[in-house]
Design a protein around this motif. Structure first.
Motif, PDB file in Angstrom:
ATOM      1  N   PHE A 129       0.821  -1.208   0.000  1.00 24.61           N
ATOM      2  CA  PHE A 129       0.000   0.000   0.000  1.00 24.61           C
ATOM      3  C   PHE A 129       0.861   1.268   0.000  1.00 24.61           C
ATOM      4  N   ILE A 130       1.895   1.303   0.819  1.00 24.45           N
ATOM      5  CA  ILE A 130       2.738   2.496   0.894  1.00 24.45           C
ATOM      6  C   ILE A 130       3.473   2.723  -0.417  1.00 24.45           C
ATOM      7  N   ASN A 131       3.987   1.656  -1.009  1.00 21.21           N
ATOM      8  CA  ASN A 131       4.731   1.808  -2.262  1.00 21.21           C
ATOM      9  C   ASN A 131       3.813   2.188  -3.422  1.00 21.21           C
ATOM     10  N   LEU A 132       2.648   1.566  -3.525  1.00 19.96           N
ATOM     11  CA  LEU A 132       1.719   1.931  -4.587  1.00 19.96           C
ATOM     12  C   LEU A 132       1.183   3.344  -4.377  1.00 19.96           C
ATOM     13  N   GLY A 133       0.901   3.698  -3.130  1.00 17.60           N
ATOM     14  CA  GLY A 133       0.455   5.054  -2.844  1.00 17.60           C
ATOM     15  C   GLY A 133       1.512   6.080  -3.207  1.00 17.60           C
ATOM     16  N   GLY A 134       2.769   5.750  -2.953  1.00 19.35           N
ATOM     17  CA  GLY A 134       3.849   6.653  -3.324  1.00 19.35           C
ATOM     18  C   GLY A 134       3.945   6.835  -4.831  1.00 19.35           C
ATOM     19  N   ALA A 178      -4.736  11.631   4.391  1.00 22.71           N
ATOM     20  CA  ALA A 178      -5.632  10.476   4.484  1.00 22.71           C
ATOM     21  C   ALA A 178      -4.858   9.164   4.467  1.00 22.71           C
ATOM     22  N   MET A 179      -3.833   9.109   3.649  1.00 23.42           N
ATOM     23  CA  MET A 179      -3.041   7.884   3.504  1.00 23.42           C
ATOM     24  C   MET A 179      -2.349   7.499   4.808  1.00 23.42           C
ATOM     25  N   PHE A 180      -1.860   8.482   5.554  1.00 19.17           N
ATOM     26  CA  PHE A 180      -1.093   8.208   6.769  1.00 19.17           C
ATOM     27  C   PHE A 180      -1.871   8.543   8.035  1.00 19.17           C
ATOM     28  N   SER A 181      -3.189   8.541   7.964  1.00 20.50           N
ATOM     29  CA  SER A 181      -3.985   8.775   9.165  1.00 20.50           C
ATOM     30  C   SER A 181      -3.771   7.639  10.162  1.00 20.50           C
ATOM     31  N   LYS A 182      -3.833   7.960  11.431  1.00 18.54           N
ATOM     32  CA  LYS A 182      -3.482   7.002  12.488  1.00 18.54           C
ATOM     33  C   LYS A 182      -4.374   5.762  12.466  1.00 18.54           C
ATOM     34  N   MET A 211      -3.706   3.525   9.366  1.00 17.82           N
ATOM     35  CA  MET A 211      -2.439   2.804   9.405  1.00 17.82           C
ATOM     36  C   MET A 211      -2.421   1.738  10.497  1.00 17.82           C
ATOM     37  N   ASP A 212      -3.080   2.002  11.615  1.00 13.56           N
ATOM     38  CA  ASP A 212      -3.163   0.975  12.660  1.00 13.56           C
ATOM     39  C   ASP A 212      -3.861  -0.273  12.136  1.00 13.56           C
ATOM     40  N   GLU A 213      -4.915  -0.075  11.371  1.00 13.26           N
ATOM     41  CA  GLU A 213      -5.633  -1.208  10.775  1.00 13.26           C
ATOM     42  C   GLU A 213      -4.776  -1.896   9.709  1.00 13.26           C
ATOM     43  N   LEU A 214      -4.064  -1.108   8.934  1.00 15.28           N
ATOM     44  CA  LEU A 214      -3.257  -1.652   7.841  1.00 15.28           C
ATOM     45  C   LEU A 214      -2.094  -2.490   8.350  1.00 15.28           C
ATOM     46  N   LEU A 215      -1.507  -2.097   9.472  1.00 16.36           N
ATOM     47  CA  LEU A 215      -0.309  -2.768   9.982  1.00 16.36           C
ATOM     48  C   LEU A 215      -0.615  -4.051  10.752  1.00 16.36           C
ATOM     49  N   LYS A 216      -1.872  -4.387  10.919  1.00 18.96           N
ATOM     50  CA  LYS A 216      -2.208  -5.654  11.568  1.00 18.96           C
ATOM     51  C   LYS A 216      -1.831  -6.816  10.653  1.00 18.96           C
ATOM     52  N   PRO A 217      -1.333  -7.929  11.191  1.00 22.00           N
ATOM     53  CA  PRO A 217      -1.019  -9.092  10.345  1.00 22.00           C
ATOM     54  C   PRO A 217      -2.266  -9.573   9.610  1.00 22.00           C
ATOM     55  N   GLN A 218      -2.195  -9.660   8.298  1.00 17.09           N
ATOM     56  CA  GLN A 218      -3.339 -10.059   7.485  1.00 17.09           C
ATOM     57  C   GLN A 218      -2.867 -10.464   6.096  1.00 17.09           C
TER      58      GLN A 218
END
Length: 378
Positions: A10-15, A45-49, A52-59
């Protein structure tokens, strides 16, 4: 399959998406204030807390369809609106750029350096907005905390997951074709030269030892390439020299080399020559962004209205005569399709992406629904 792949994707594609948008805003001579607002809205919006907390969960890594939906929502948190056809093409450019970076990574762990290069460049986009810079820094710290303790085997599994995710995509990108790093069939042309990764010996030497561990003879064998000794390792901290240039903005006028691996002399460019997009990308991005000219709104708000279809009414029901919106936006009509039938079909799809409308429930109930719900709250 690695459960830690999604945040990096997500971070790389967003970049990569931000790189393309920034290039078009500059090419269209958009005012600095308008450009900064677009970039600040998306990055915030991309780096909202919560997101990102939801995104960083193992999934598990999401499908391309779900990722495209999330990134579409992300783009629409700004004052821009993109049709589905435009977003599809934009997504292909983003994914192919990231695929090229994954292929050229010297080591699996260097995927972090690619991600950090994206984060560093994104931080520069919003450097005049301290609140958003703090959001980027906080996300960067969380990424370092999560990934710094992973063993080498986990990084190898992460890389394998990425390769599986990207293996069926062979979209031809004229920028890569022009630089001779992609073949006409869409596959990348990888070089067998340059420095080896840190901690690795230069191939080509055979050493033989006796029973006591003493070296008794040496030999050589052809490697099929021109390899050199490794250079220093990149910095994995919040700030520092990443050494490799993968993940930096390739659309900027003075973009660096994609990696520290040497390139053939035939594609080497002069330092003072701008690296402009080839005709195909320019045509795409012109269709994508239109001629974005915004008038000052009554309440000092600036807006961008992008219309890719024959009539204003085909997208969001916006009229061309009178009304409040006419004073807010200068609507530019661009013929981006080839025939009447295609225009009707794309107009129907684009109507789903007007401001204030919701995506179909079938997309919000599949994998990634939690992230999409968070995007709605931003």
């Amino acid at each position: 399959m690695s459960l830690r792949t999604l945040p990096l994707v997500f971070i790389n594609l967003g970049g990569e998406m931000l790189y393309i948008l920034d290039q078009r805003l500059q090419a269209l001579n958009t005012s600095e204030d308008n450009s900064e607002k677009v970039m600040t809205d998306i990055v915030g919006a991309m780096f909202s807390k919560d997101f990102m907390d939801e995104l960083l969960k193992p999934q598990q890594l999401y499908s391309h369809r779900t990722l495209k939906t999330v990134l579409t929502r992300l783009a629409h948190t700004s004052i821009m609106r993109l049709s589905q056809a435009s977003m599809d093409k934009l997504y292909e450019l983003m994914v192919m750029a990231f695929k090229y970076q994954v292929f050229l990574c010297p080591r699996p762990k260097d995927l972090l350096l690619v991600t950090y290069n994206h984060i560093d460049t994104i931080r520069e986009f919003v450097q005049h907005t301290p609140v958003v810079v703090n959001q980027v820094d906080e996300t960067h710290r969380k990424v370092i905390e999560v990934y710094s303790s992973l063993p080498e085997g986990e990084f190898q599994l992460l890389r394998q997951t990425l390769l599986i995710f990207l293996q069926d995509l062979h979209v031809r990108v004229s920028l890569f074709l022009k630089n001779k790093v992609q073949n006409p069939n869409g596959r990348f042309a990888l070089l067998s030269s340059g420095p080896v990764p840190p901690g690795i010996d230069v191939p080509g030497l055979i050493r033989m030892f006796d029973r006591k561990g003493r070296e008794v003879r040496r030999g050589e064998f052809p490697t099929g390439g021109s390899y050199t000794s490794p250079i220093r390792e990149g910095c994995f901290e919040l700030h520092g020299d990443r050494v490799i240039r993968l993940g930096m903005n390739i659309y900027s006028r003075n973009h660096p080399e994609e990696t520290y691996i040497s390139k053939p002399p035939s594609v080497k460019q002069k330092d003072d020559a701008p690296n402009l997009l080839a005709k195909e990308e320019l045509n795409l991005l012109a269709r994508l962004m239109g001629s974005m000219k915004a008038e000052d709104m009554a309440e000092t708000e600036t807006g961008f209205r992008i219309n890719l279809f024959m009539t204003d009414g085909e997208e969001g029901g916006t009229g061309t005569s009178g009304g409040a919106e006419q004073s807010s936006f200068e609507v530019i009509n661009i013929q981006a399709i080839q025939d009447e039938q295609a225009a009707t079909q794309l107009a129907r799809i684009a109507g789903q992406f007007t401001e204030g409308d919701k995506l179909p429930e079938s997309l919000s109930t599949n994998k990634g629904a939690d992230l999409l719900a968070l995007m709605d709250d931003l």
